[in-house]
Design an enzyme around this catalytic site. Structure first.
Site, PDB file in Angstrom:
ATOM      1  N   GLU A 175      -5.135  -8.182  -0.538  1.00  0.00           N
ATOM      2  CA  GLU A 175      -6.080  -7.580   0.538  1.00  0.00           C
ATOM      3  C   GLU A 175      -7.777  -7.468   0.416  1.00  0.00           C
ATOM      4  O   GLU A 175      -7.714  -6.949  -0.887  1.00  0.00           O
ATOM      5  CB  GLU A 175      -5.684  -6.779   1.002  1.00  0.00           C
ATOM      6  CG  GLU A 175      -4.524  -7.228   2.162  1.00  0.00           C
ATOM      7  CD  GLU A 175      -4.230  -5.822   3.127  1.00  0.00           C
ATOM      8  OE1 GLU A 175      -5.302  -4.888   3.473  1.00  0.00           O
ATOM      9  OE2 GLU A 175      -3.201  -5.759   2.810  1.00  0.00           O
ATOM     10  N   GLU A 180       0.721  -0.623   0.159  1.00  0.00           N
ATOM     11  CA  GLU A 180      -0.105   0.134  -0.079  1.00  0.00           C
ATOM     12  C   GLU A 180       0.563   1.414  -0.380  1.00  0.00           C
ATOM     13  O   GLU A 180       0.809   2.296   1.415  1.00  0.00           O
ATOM     14  CB  GLU A 180      -1.080  -0.111   0.784  1.00  0.00           C
ATOM     15  CG  GLU A 180      -1.992  -1.028   1.104  1.00  0.00           C
ATOM     16  CD  GLU A 180      -2.814  -1.236   2.004  1.00  0.00           C
ATOM     17  OE1 GLU A 180      -2.983  -0.031   2.412  1.00  0.00           O
ATOM     18  OE2 GLU A 180      -3.994  -2.310   1.510  1.00  0.00           O
TER      19      GLU A 180
HETATM   20  C1  JSK Z   1      -6.474  -1.660   5.035  1.00  0.00           C
HETATM   21  C2  JSK Z   1      -6.677   3.816   2.762  1.00  0.00           C
HETATM   22  C3  JSK Z   1      -3.161  -3.086   4.888  1.00  0.00           C
HETATM   23  C4  JSK Z   1      -3.478  -3.715   6.390  1.00  0.00           C
HETATM   24  C5  JSK Z   1      -4.965  -3.049   6.553  1.00  0.00           C
HETATM   25  C6  JSK Z   1      -7.627   3.402   5.330  1.00  0.00           C
HETATM   26  C7  JSK Z   1      -6.995   3.073   4.322  1.00  0.00           C
HETATM   27  C8  JSK Z   1      -6.886   1.508   4.355  1.00  0.00           C
HETATM   28  C9  JSK Z   1      -6.846   0.739   5.358  1.00  0.00           C
HETATM   29  C10 JSK Z   1      -7.020   4.992   3.008  1.00  0.00           C
HETATM   30  C11 JSK Z   1      -8.097   5.252   4.039  1.00  0.00           C
HETATM   31  C12 JSK Z   1      -8.005   5.076   5.152  1.00  0.00           C
HETATM   32  C13 JSK Z   1      -8.365   8.038   4.992  1.00  0.00           C
HETATM   33  C14 JSK Z   1      -8.892   9.415   4.917  1.00  0.00           C
HETATM   34  C15 JSK Z   1      -9.626  10.479   3.153  1.00  0.00           C
HETATM   35  C16 JSK Z   1      -9.547  11.152   1.957  1.00  0.00           C
HETATM   36  C17 JSK Z   1      -5.058  -2.042   5.552  1.00  0.00           C
HETATM   37  N1  JSK Z   1      -4.657  -2.417   4.562  1.00  0.00           N
HETATM   38  N2  JSK Z   1      -6.313  -0.861   5.070  1.00  0.00           N
HETATM   39  N3  JSK Z   1      -6.483   0.015   4.308  1.00  0.00           N
HETATM   40  N4  JSK Z   1      -6.582   0.947   3.294  1.00  0.00           N
HETATM   41  N5  JSK Z   1      -9.483   9.272   0.908  1.00  0.00           N
HETATM   42  N6  JSK Z   1      -9.804   9.167  -0.334  1.00  0.00           N
HETATM   43  N7  JSK Z   1      -9.807   7.318   0.127  1.00  0.00           N
HETATM   44  O1  JSK Z   1      -4.745  -3.659   8.119  1.00  0.00           O
HETATM   45  O2  JSK Z   1      -3.109  -3.339   7.280  1.00  0.00           O
HETATM   46  O3  JSK Z   1      -8.083   6.820   3.596  1.00  0.00           O
HETATM   47  O4  JSK Z   1      -9.059   9.518   3.615  1.00  0.00           O
END
Ligand code: JSK
Length: 447
Positions: free
Chosen positions: A353, A166
């Site tokens: 994932e 990620e």
């Molecule tokens: C889960 C993505 C790896 C593994 C899991 C969190 C995530 C996220 C979490 C985007 C995000 C917050 C928040 C604010 C503002 C604008 C973990 N993956 N996971 N995957 N992705 N956002 N626009 N989208 O625990 O460790 O954004 O967003």
């Protein structure tokens, strides 16, 4: 009743990450990571939770592997804690750290489970952060040094490698939005870090090729799908920017050797300078064997002048939401995978994932998480659609094998097929575990 059959070689699995499940944060020579530091800063993590103990998988991995074996999965995606191997990021190797992962991987192999190893899942050694972390170009070579040691040490045991997990979360979520470690809020820093991550990825792929080792290597970007709220050009462009933020920014350099110009222009008018040195794009543009895709959510997006980084806003178009508040948008998975295949060709793809947060608790020893079963069914159906549409889809790793430390949410948000009681550390397979067991055994989806 419809039966959707998956290819005979399709691999069903689950995924976790070191800092989220291992615990033993100060045991057997492990060094501090940026998440040990970040989670100790008041207000950064829900209720001050941290990964000191987590699921204690460092000591309980044999029990966990028995649960994986009973689940009937073919592959297991895990990550290695860099500070467990190099407590200071570089220099002296911690032999007890290597020993732990040898014992762990040997036990997986003994039980017929193929290891898929992520080298970096956010737990940067604090010693490297103290020297600038991913902002510092020298961290690129520190990562390649760590990767080279792991490639050589586990050659023949681990044949499936992912460099980074990620990249959007490591760069933008952690250094522009400030929500994850180290918690910076600087767009230039985030763009510089994204570049250094892509360099670290490309140079470690080259190192893997140079060593001539068996196996395959890729990486695991996270993606979201944003559909335009209307067919107005401004909404279409706003949705494209939302997609470009996650997809093209982290995939065009790897597959095409260039950044997407529409996003370069957008960042430059925000005052950002791309710090690319001669040879960088060639270093990034290395052929990979597979692409890992992490997908959870998507939504509609519309143009809103001056709103956020991209002049856009999420629009709720009636999607249901999981307990963490994310839109449930299974069709988004189909759209993003077909977009990727059309743009980059038939690269083999694993869903590294996908999963849902539902915080169901055991009642009389049963965890009735029917909503998670529905989520998985709807997303896996879209995967069948993708295969029918020519996407070169090779496998699916459900996030997550067990409830674990969900970063800034601490232990308040549960993604596991297995429930974890964080007081007793007792594991309880949920109803979704048994549903997934049947899917992995049958290799078809019944709808
Ligand atoms: C889960 C993505 C790896 C593994 C899991 C969190 C995530 C996220 C979490 C985007 C995000 C917050 C928040 C604010 C503002 C604008 C973990 N993956 N996971 N995957 N992705 N956002 N626009 N989208 O625990 O460790 O954004 O967003």
């Amino acid at each position: 009743m419809t039966i959707l059959q998956f290819p005979n070689d399709f691999k069903w699995g689950t995924a976790t990450a070191a800092y989220q499940i291992e615990g033993a944060y100060d045991k057997d020579g492990r060094g501090m990571s940026i998440w040990d530091t970040f989670s100790r800063i008041p207000g950064k993590v829900f209720e001050g939770d941290n990964g000191d103990v987590a699921c204690d998988s460092y000591h309980r991995y044999e029990e966990d592997i028995q649960l994986m074996k009973q689940l009937g999965i073919k592959v297991y995606r895990f990550s290695v804690s860099w500070p467990r191997i190099f407590p200071n990021g570089t220099g002296e190797v911690n032999q007890k750290g290597l020993e732990y992962y040898h014992n762990f991987v040997d036990k997986l192999l003994e039980n017929g489970i193929e290891p898929y190893c992520t080298l970096y899942h956010w737990d940067l050694p604090q010693a490297l952060q103290d020297q600038g972390g991913w902002e510092n170009r020298e961290t690129i070579d520190a990562f390649v040094n760590y990767a080279e040691l792991m490639f050589k040490e586990f050659s023949g045991k681990i044949n499936n490698w992912m460099t980074l997990n990620e990249l959007w979360c490591i760069s933008f979520l952690s250094n522009y939005l400030g929500m994850h470690a180290p918690g910076k809020q600087d767009l230039q820093v985030a763009v510089d870090i994204a570049h250094h991550l892509l360099m670290a990825h490309g140079k470690s792929v080259s190192k893997f090729r140079e060593l001539g080792l068996k196996g395959q290597i890729g990486y695991a970007p996270n993606v979201e799908w944003r559909t335009p709220y209307s067919n107005k050009q401004e909404d279409v462009e706003a949705a494209n920017r939302a997609r470009g933020w996650f997809v093209e920014w982290f995939m065009d350099p790897v597959f095409k050797g260039v950044y997407p110009q529409f996003m370069v222009d957008w960042y430059e008018q925000k005052g950002v300078k791309l710090n690319i040195q001669p040879g960088d794009m060639e270093a990034i543009n290395q052929p990979i064997d597979f692409l890992g895709i992490n997908y959870y959510t998507g939504s509609a997006t519309k143009y809103v002048e001056g709103s956020g980084l991209l002049d856009n806003e999420h629009v709720d178009i009636g999607h249901d939401h999981t307990d963490i508040g994310w839109d449930i948008y299974p069709e988004g998975l189909y759209h993003v995978l077909t977009f990727i295949t059309e743009r980059y060709g038939q690269v083999p793809i694993y869903i590294t994932e996908n999963g849902a947060c539902y915080n169901d608790e055991p009642k009389n020893g049963i965890v009735n998480d029917d909503r998670r079963i529905t989520f998985l069914k709807k997303h896996i159906l879209q995967l069948h659609r993708c295969i029918e549409s020519g996407v070169n889809l090779k496998g699916y790793m459900c996030w997550s094998m067990m409830d674990n430390f969900e970063w800034a949410y601490g232990y308040s948000m549960r993604f596991g097929l297995v429930h974890v009681n964080y007081r007793t550390l007792e594991r309880t397979p949920k109803e979704s575990y048994y549903w997934y067991q049947k899917l992995a055994k049958n290799n078809y989806l019944q709808i």
